[in-house]
Design a protein around this motif. Sequence first.
Motif, PDB file in Angstrom:
ATOM      1  N   PHE A  56       0.860  -1.168   0.000  1.00 42.38           N
ATOM      2  CA  PHE A  56       0.000   0.000   0.000  1.00 42.38           C
ATOM      3  C   PHE A  56       0.901   1.224   0.000  1.00 42.38           C
ATOM      4  O   PHE A  56       1.839   1.286   0.777  1.00 42.38           O
ATOM      5  N   THR A  57       0.612   2.170  -0.867  1.00 42.70           N
ATOM      6  CA  THR A  57       1.442   3.370  -0.930  1.00 42.70           C
ATOM      7  C   THR A  57       0.568   4.600  -0.980  1.00 42.70           C
ATOM      8  O   THR A  57      -0.587   4.549  -1.385  1.00 42.70           O
ATOM      9  N   PHE A  58       1.127   5.724  -0.544  1.00 42.12           N
ATOM     10  CA  PHE A  58       0.450   6.985  -0.744  1.00 42.12           C
ATOM     11  C   PHE A  58       1.309   7.824  -1.666  1.00 42.12           C
ATOM     12  O   PHE A  58       2.499   7.641  -1.785  1.00 42.12           O
ATOM     13  N   SER A  59       0.670   8.770  -2.330  1.00 45.22           N
ATOM     14  CA  SER A  59       1.427   9.671  -3.199  1.00 45.22           C
ATOM     15  C   SER A  59       0.721  11.008  -3.241  1.00 45.22           C
ATOM     16  O   SER A  59      -0.463  11.122  -2.973  1.00 45.22           O
ATOM     17  N   ALA A  84       5.063   5.541   0.207  1.00 45.28           N
ATOM     18  CA  ALA A  84       5.282   4.598   1.302  1.00 45.28           C
ATOM     19  C   ALA A  84       4.981   3.169   0.891  1.00 45.28           C
ATOM     20  O   ALA A  84       4.231   2.913  -0.047  1.00 45.28           O
ATOM     21  N   GLY A  85       5.574   2.233   1.627  1.00 44.84           N
ATOM     22  CA  GLY A  85       5.322   0.822   1.373  1.00 44.84           C
ATOM     23  C   GLY A  85       5.691  -0.025   2.568  1.00 44.84           C
ATOM     24  O   GLY A  85       6.178   0.475   3.595  1.00 44.84           O
ATOM     25  N   ALA A 111       8.599  -6.962   9.888  1.00 44.66           N
ATOM     26  CA  ALA A 111       8.044  -6.007   8.928  1.00 44.66           C
ATOM     27  C   ALA A 111       8.914  -4.754   8.805  1.00 44.66           C
ATOM     28  O   ALA A 111       9.459  -4.253   9.788  1.00 44.66           O
ATOM     29  N   PHE A 112       9.022  -4.256   7.575  1.00 44.16           N
ATOM     30  CA  PHE A 112       9.764  -3.029   7.298  1.00 44.16           C
ATOM     31  C   PHE A 112       8.830  -2.044   6.616  1.00 44.16           C
ATOM     32  O   PHE A 112       8.479  -2.206   5.450  1.00 44.16           O
ATOM     33  N   MET A 113       8.377  -1.021   7.369  1.00 43.57           N
ATOM     34  CA  MET A 113       7.569   0.057   6.796  1.00 43.57           C
ATOM     35  C   MET A 113       8.519   1.160   6.351  1.00 43.57           C
ATOM     36  O   MET A 113       9.430   1.532   7.103  1.00 43.57           O
ATOM     37  N   PHE A 114       8.296   1.709   5.147  1.00 44.00           N
ATOM     38  CA  PHE A 114       9.262   2.679   4.656  1.00 44.00           C
ATOM     39  C   PHE A 114       8.597   3.783   3.843  1.00 44.00           C
ATOM     40  O   PHE A 114       7.477   3.649   3.350  1.00 44.00           O
TER      41      PHE A 114
END
Length: 234
Positions: free
Chosen positions: A16-19, A47-48, A91-94
């Motif tokens: 899931f990403t935002f832009s 983000a992912g 988990a790696f949120m970035f």
Amino acid sequence: MQSTFMVIAVLAGSLFTFSACNQDNVPLQPGLPYQSSFQAGSDGWSAGITDFGKAQENSMEFKAAWKGLPAPLDTTRKSLMLSSMNRSDDAFMFIKKKVVGLQPNKEYKLVFTIELASQYGENSIGIGGSPGSSVFLKAGASVVEPVSVLKDDFYSLNLDKGAQNNDGKDAIRLGNIATTDDKEGYSLITRTNADKPFSVTTNDKGELWLLIGTDSGFEGLTTLYYSKVNVLFQ
């Protein structure tokens, strides 16, 4: 252009990403640090999440949004909120952003100073590890765009960020996300690598991808708000 924010699903990787449409890939001014304070939008960051099994992709509960800081902080200040349930214990949120306008094929030393809102105390206890001291903040850069790739039914980052509290070739640890005390509620914390600049070389177009994220050993819900990112290119 008016800033827009949205949450979308990238099916080939279950991310899931935002832009946002404002200030994407703005050339850097020579000799000045790069800074995002997110008051007008995402400033081109997206983000992912990665480091989980394919069977877990529907249970990670990943969310990303441009929104105000949580109470009791100043809720009129905007930030990038990331949240997920760490079903994989890894988990790696970035967040990531492409920067341009640097000198081509030049080695830079990067100093990150990152402000974020956390609610997890140094002595907090949780499943698998502490919600504060077992979640590690990392930052780095690469000429390759950071993306999640699927191999043997496991999603992992295509860059070397290191495992949990270890440094990698493409990202280093800035510390953990623990607050200085164990009282409830969000507070702002700052992490930097001023004592250990990160070295990276641009491509022949003078471009780099910045990468910031949290490598988690806590098997629970983590919700963070990135309120300011400063990167000094030396």
